[in-house]
Structures are given as structure tokens and as C-alpha cells.
Write a protein that holds these residues in place. Structure first.
Motif, PDB file in Angstrom:
ATOM      1  N   TRP A   1      55.816   3.834  22.464  1.00  0.00           N
ATOM      2  CA  TRP A   1      56.173   3.761  23.881  1.00  0.00           C
ATOM      3  C   TRP A   1      57.570   3.173  24.041  1.00  0.00           C
ATOM      4  O   TRP A   1      58.381   3.668  24.823  1.00  0.00           O
ATOM      5  CB  TRP A   1      55.139   2.909  24.609  1.00  0.00           C
TER       6      TRP A   1
ATOM      7  N   ARG B   1      51.473   7.493  28.723  1.00  0.00           N
ATOM      8  CA  ARG B   1      51.804   6.294  29.494  1.00  0.00           C
ATOM      9  C   ARG B   1      53.253   6.316  29.977  1.00  0.00           C
ATOM     10  O   ARG B   1      53.563   5.809  31.056  1.00  0.00           O
ATOM     11  CB  ARG B   1      51.537   5.042  28.649  1.00  0.00           C
TER      12      ARG B   1
ATOM     13  N   TRP C   1      51.224  -3.593  33.624  1.00  0.00           N
ATOM     14  CA  TRP C   1      51.361  -3.127  32.248  1.00  0.00           C
ATOM     15  C   TRP C   1      50.440  -3.844  31.273  1.00  0.00           C
ATOM     16  O   TRP C   1      50.016  -3.271  30.271  1.00  0.00           O
ATOM     17  CB  TRP C   1      52.820  -3.241  31.810  1.00  0.00           C
TER      18      TRP C   1
ATOM     19  N   GLU D   1      47.526  -1.831  31.603  1.00  0.00           N
ATOM     20  CA  GLU D   1      47.820  -0.505  31.059  1.00  0.00           C
ATOM     21  C   GLU D   1      47.789  -0.517  29.521  1.00  0.00           C
ATOM     22  O   GLU D   1      47.368   0.455  28.895  1.00  0.00           O
ATOM     23  CB  GLU D   1      49.215  -0.055  31.540  1.00  0.00           C
TER      24      GLU D   1
END
Length: 596
Positions: free
Chosen positions: A429, A539, A557, A560
Motif C-alpha cells: 500500500w 484499499r 485507517w 481499515e
């Protein structure tokens, strides 16, 4: 025991004799604990902390051998690792420790596994056999590289210190004739396939050794042994790989057809390097300043995870160090050790050198060590290329994962404790941020002109499109090979029968990968990289849909990314299509006629 070894973390200027005193004290305390009639839970946690800190010090000293006299390291490695009578006493004591939580149970199992691997005859036999096969694999690779180099030499190409495959890529990128490129690509494939049988035999023997060891330890298959460190079952992984491979094959066939239409027969093998050269337009790779890259990573950590950072001025000259803070309290430290090319490093890595502990009065903060092999140019401000920036953000994600993971016991690292399918999610990410407009804006701060990343991003996108199929075939082959009994050639033939991939991804393209460290260390587990790639892309789409400004992408987050920080969070099937959407069209404004 309060704030264990915090003095060492703070000063870094401990002398060689000072380090020996610390290691001696640790060693003596471990010996005292080993002579107890029983260990309390508190003493067990203390024991794990002692070993973790000893490992931290030894790794730190090894990495700084150019600055500290370290001729005593081997003595302490032996004393702390292979002292058989003491280890046997500790195994017996740890087996009797009563635990009342899953965290303690996992920590106890991990500690016993560590010691029993050192004592077990079966594990040693497997390790020795694997090491010998690995050595033979390296010899095979050297012989193949020698043959490739001879082929290139006949074409007037001096490979030098480059790998032959990289030299061929450079050669193909400068050849204008598509027919010459096609013939070179076909000849190269012939060289690679000439030794398939030999390498297949080595890999089959490697798998057989592992299967014999797994059976002796009561495991049905190597896959079952690997999935002990996962929340997924065989059916879920198979379904994921099946869906991903189908999309990757379609994507690769489209790339192949586009290149054939543009240049004539030969496809990816012959024409991809030339296609990338067209995008690059003979310009040098994009170079960016290092400091803004690090500050950009720290800003992501601030804006999305509520973390502040403080530069540690007393760090060694060759290292950049930051303390990571939350609500004014330090939660850990990240070391950036980036200029390792001269040390012979082969890869960029992140190690959890020191793990979090928070158990009554046994408290220590985690330390992550980012180790890279970037090139330093004497007399110039530190700069890195686009690929280095991509790698730096990836490794920063690993470091942050290590600092934020929730286990409180010192032998459970943030880089080891989580289910394997979730170990790469946060790092992948973070690496995607090189494609976000905020990255370009961050690099342009204080610069005389905006930083142009368009071509670098397009080349990176093309490279991912080119390798998606190979990664998927490798993951499927790795998973099925270690689960069944068929030899690798038959397993590959079965995959080809189902997906028709032999012309797009021949067996010779993936065979050498079975000797990569990541496949040697976790056989049957390569699928985790595809799982994390899809999950991270899914994401990241939420960011792209919100705002181009970093600070405006406000999401919960921690919720998440709960699965990156908590072992017991579920591993949810990612949206596989999100991975391919991320790379399906240029992330830049390059002229469409120059893009695929």
C-alpha cells in the motif's frame, strides 16, 4: 527490568567492551533462569525479551562492523544459540509454563520451535539437505549465466558485472530491427530451455526432502505446514489463484498482441525492452532527492495513522534515524540504513530488530531497521531513482507494520507474527504512493521546477503488466507442487492444460525462481504476494476516489488496516480485479500513441 536495555537504544556510542558486558549479563541471566525448577509467566516473558535483545545487539553490531570491533560476535552467537545442555533445560521448563491467553500460547510455541529446531535431528537433516540442493542450484545458475554470457560475447556484448538477462534487455532495447529482436528472443529461450530437465530434477529433489521432513513431523503436506501460519485454507487459496491467473493471462495476451501488432511476431520476449526504451526516449532514469522521499513517507504515517516523527541527531553517520511518536509518546524507532551497495547487499529488506514488549514491568519499544543498497554519489546531496523511491516506501511500510502490530511479547515480531497473507499488505500500500499526485508535489517542495515522474511511472506500470502472468504462474506452481506428489514438469503441464499458458509463460521462465530466498524460506506460500498486492490496490482505490491532496484523504485507517496490526482480525478475500485495474491504463499524461 523496566525499559529493558533502553540505555543501549538511546546512546549507540557503547564501546566494544560495553557491548560485551551487556551480552555477558544477558547470558548469565538466561543461565540462572535455566536452573529454575519452574518458570512463572513473568519469567518466561523475561526470557523471550532477553533473547530478543541479544539478537538485536548482534544484528546491530554485525551491521556496524566497519565502525565497531566485533571479533567477539561468533562467541556470543554460539553461547546464546547452540548451548545444548542449557537449551534442553529451557525446553523442558517452557513446556511446563501455564498460559492463559492465545498470545502467550503462540509465543510459547514459537519459542519451543526455535529451540527444538536447534536440537532436532530431523530438522538438521532437512536443513543440511536443503543447503546442499541450494548450493547445486547456485552452481546450475552460474553455468547457465556463463552460457548466456558466451552467447552475448559472440554478439559483441561484454556482460561485465551485469547479469546476462539485464545485458540482453539493454541490447534488445537498442536494436531497431524487429526481426533481429525476434530471432534473439527465440535463441535466448532455447538456451534457457536446454537445461530444464536438470533444474526440474533439482527442484523435485528439494520438494521430496521437505515432504519427508513434513511427514516425519506429522504434517500431511508442505502446504499444510505453511498454512499453519495463515488464516486461509487450501480451497480459498486455490480459488484466489484461479481467479487471479485467469485475469493475468488475459492481460498478458493483450500485451502480447499489442506488441505483435506494432512490431511483428516475437511478442513480449522480443519487443518489450524496445517498447520501454521508446517511453524512456534515451533519457536518464528519473532522480529524486532522498530527504523529501523520507519526509513524504513520514507524512503519510502522520496523516493516515496519527503518528509524529522526531529525527534522532545522535544516530551513526551512515544511518538516518527517526523516533515515531503518538500523542507525544514514543512508540518505536526506525533506522534507515540505505547506502549498502558496497557491502554486497543483494536486496532491500526491513528487519524487526527489536520487538515490542509490554508485560507488567518488562517494557521495551520496537525498533525496525530498513536496509537498502542504494548508490551514494560522493560530494552530492543524497538522491535516489524512481525505483529506489518505490522500494523505500515499500520498506517503510514494513517498518511501520513492525511498530504498530499489537502483540506484547518480544519473540513475536510485527514482521513474523501476522498470518503470512497479510505480511505484505501495508508495504505494498505504501509503495503505491509513488503514483499519487501528492508524491510529485512533495518532491517539488523547495525545488526550482516541478519533478516530472510521468515516464518513470509509465515504465513501472508496463513492467508490472509484463510480470503479472509470470508471478501468477509461479504462485500456482509453487502451491500445487508442494501439496501433491507429481513432479514439477507434470504440475506445470496440468496448469498449462487448464489455462493455456505455455507460449506466454514457458516453464523455463519460472524454474530459477524456486531458488529465490522467499520461496526457499516459505515453500507453497508465494501466493501471499499476490494476495497482498490485490488487497493493497483495493484499499488504495479509496484514496484515488477521494482527493489528490494527501491530507484530504481522511479515512479511519487503523480500522481499515486492522488486519495488518491484529492477529485475530479476519483475512478477507481481496477484490482481485482492483490489482489489475491499478495498472490497466497509464497513470500519466503520456501521449496515448506512445502507451499500451
Amino acid at each position: 527490568m523496566a525499559n529493558l536495555l533502553e540505555g543501549f537504544v538511546e546512546t549507540r556510542n557503547v564501546s566494544a567492551s560495553g557491548f560485551r558486558e551487556i551480552l555477558d549479563a544477558i547470558d548469565q541471566r538466561i543461565t540462572l533462569l535455566s536452573h529454575e525448577s519452574a518458570l512463572s509467566t513473568h519469567e518466561f516473558v523475561e526470557l523471550t525479551a532477553l533473547y530478543n535483545n541479544a539478537a538485536y545487539i548482534l544484528l546491530y553490531l554485525d551491521a556496524n562492523s566497519a565502525h565497531i570491533e566485533v571479533d567477539f560476535l561468533e562467541h556470543y552467537r554460539e553461547a546464546l544459540g547452540a548451548r545444548r545442555p542449557r537449551n534442553d533445560r529451557l525446553i523442558a521448563l517452557i513446556k511446563k509454563v501455564e498460559v492463559d491467553s492465545r498470545e502467550l500460547e503462540v509465543s510459547k510455541d514459537a519459542f519451543l520451535e526455535f529451540f527444538e529446531q536447534k536440537a532436532g535431528i530431523e530438522e538438521k537433516r532437512e536443513a543440511d539437505a536443503v543447503a546442499e540442493l541450494r548450493r547445486r542450484g547456485a552452481v546450475w545458475r552460474e553455468n547457465l549465466d556463463r552460457e548466456k554470457s558466451s552467447f552475448l560475447a559472440r554478439l559483441g556484448v561484454n556482460v561485465g558485472s551485469s547479469r546476462p538477462d539485464a545485458a540482453l534487455y539493454a541490447l534488445l532495447s537498442g536494436i531497431e530491427s524487429s526481426d533481429v529482436r525476434r530471432r534473439l528472443g527465440a535463441a535466448w529461450r532455447d538456451i534457457c530451455e536446454r537445461h530444464n530437465d536438470e533444474l526440474c530434477s533439482l527442484i523435485d529433489r528439494l520438494v521430496a526432502v521437505r515432504k519427508e521432513s513434513a511427514a516425519a513431523q506429522g504434517d500431511v503436506s508442505i502446504t499444510e505446514r505453511t498454512l499453519r501460519y495463515s488464516q486461509l485454507d487450501v480451497a480459498t487459496v486455490r480459488n484466489f489463484l484461479d481467479c487471479s491467473l485467469q485475469i493475468a493471462r488475459a492481460e498478458h495476451e493483450e500485451l502480447e498482441n499489442d506488441l505483435n501488432e506494432r512490431y511483428g511476431p516475437g511478442g513480449v520476449r522480443a519487443h518489450f525492452a524496445s517498447r520501454v526504451a521508446l517511453v524512456r526516449a534515451k533519457e536518464a532514469p528519473t532522480s529524486v532527492a532522498l530527504e523529501p522521499c523520507i519526509k513524504f513517507a513520514l507524512k503519510i504515517a502522520h496523516d493516515h495513522f496519527g503518528l509524529d516523527s522526531c529525527h534522532v541527531a545522535s544516530a551513526p553517520e551512515h544511518m538516518i534515524t527517526y523516533d515515531i511518536m503518538r500523542c507525544g509518546k514514543r512508540i518505536g524507532r526506525i533506522n534507515f540504513d540505505l547506502w549498502g551497495e558496497h557491502l554486497g547487499r543483494l536486496t532491500n529488506t526491513t528487519q524487526g530488530l527489536r520487538n515490542r514488549t509490554n508485560w507488567t514491568d518488562i517494557i521495551q519499544e520496537p525498533v525496525a531497521h530498513i536496509s537498502c543498497r542504494f548508490k551514494k554519489r560522493p560530494g552530492q546531496e543524497p538522491t535516489i531513482n524512481f525505483q529506489n523511491a518505490h522500494s523505500l516506501l515499500h520498506e517503510f511500510g514494513h517498518a511501520l507494520n513492525h511498530l504498530l502490530v499489537t502483540p506484547r511479547l518480544p519473540n513475536l515480531s510485527g514482521l513474523e507474527y501476522l498470518p503470512l497473507e497479510r505480511l505484505e499488505i501495508l508495504s505494498m500500500w505504501f509503495e503505491r504512493w509513488v503514483f499519487h499526485p501528492a508524491f510529485e508535489s512533495a518532491l517539488s517542495v523547495g525545488s526550482n521546477k516541478p519533478v516530472d515522474l510521468e515516464k518513470a511511472r509509465e515504465i513501472k506500470r508496463l513492467e508490472y503488466v509484463r510480470t503479472h502472468l509470470e508471478r501468477n504462474v509461479l504462485a500456482m506452481l509453487d502451491f500445487e507442487l508442494h501439496q501433491g506428489t507429481a513432479p514439477i514438469s507434470e504440475v506445470y503441464a496440468g496448469i498449462d492444460q487448464r489455462y493455456d499458458i505455455a507460449e506466454l509463460c514457458p516453464l523455463s521462465d519460472v524454474l530459477p525462481c524456486f531458488f529465490w530466498p522467499i520461496l526457499m524460506e516459505r515453500p507453497s506460500g508465494y501466493f501471499c504476494y499476490l494476495w497482498a498486492a490485490a488487497s493493497s490496490a483495493e484499499r488504495f482505490e479509496k484514496i484515488s476516489k477521494r482527493s489528490e491532496k494527501l491530507e484530504d484523504t481522511n479515512v479511519a485507517w487503523e480500522l481499515e488496516f486492522r488486519d495488518c496490526f491484529e492477529f485475530d482480525a479476519p483475512s478477507e478475500m481481496p477484490n482481485i480485479a482492483a490489482l489489475y485495474r491499478f495498472y490497466e491504463k497509464p497513470n500519466t499524461n503520456i501521449n496515448p500513441k506512445d502507451s499500451l
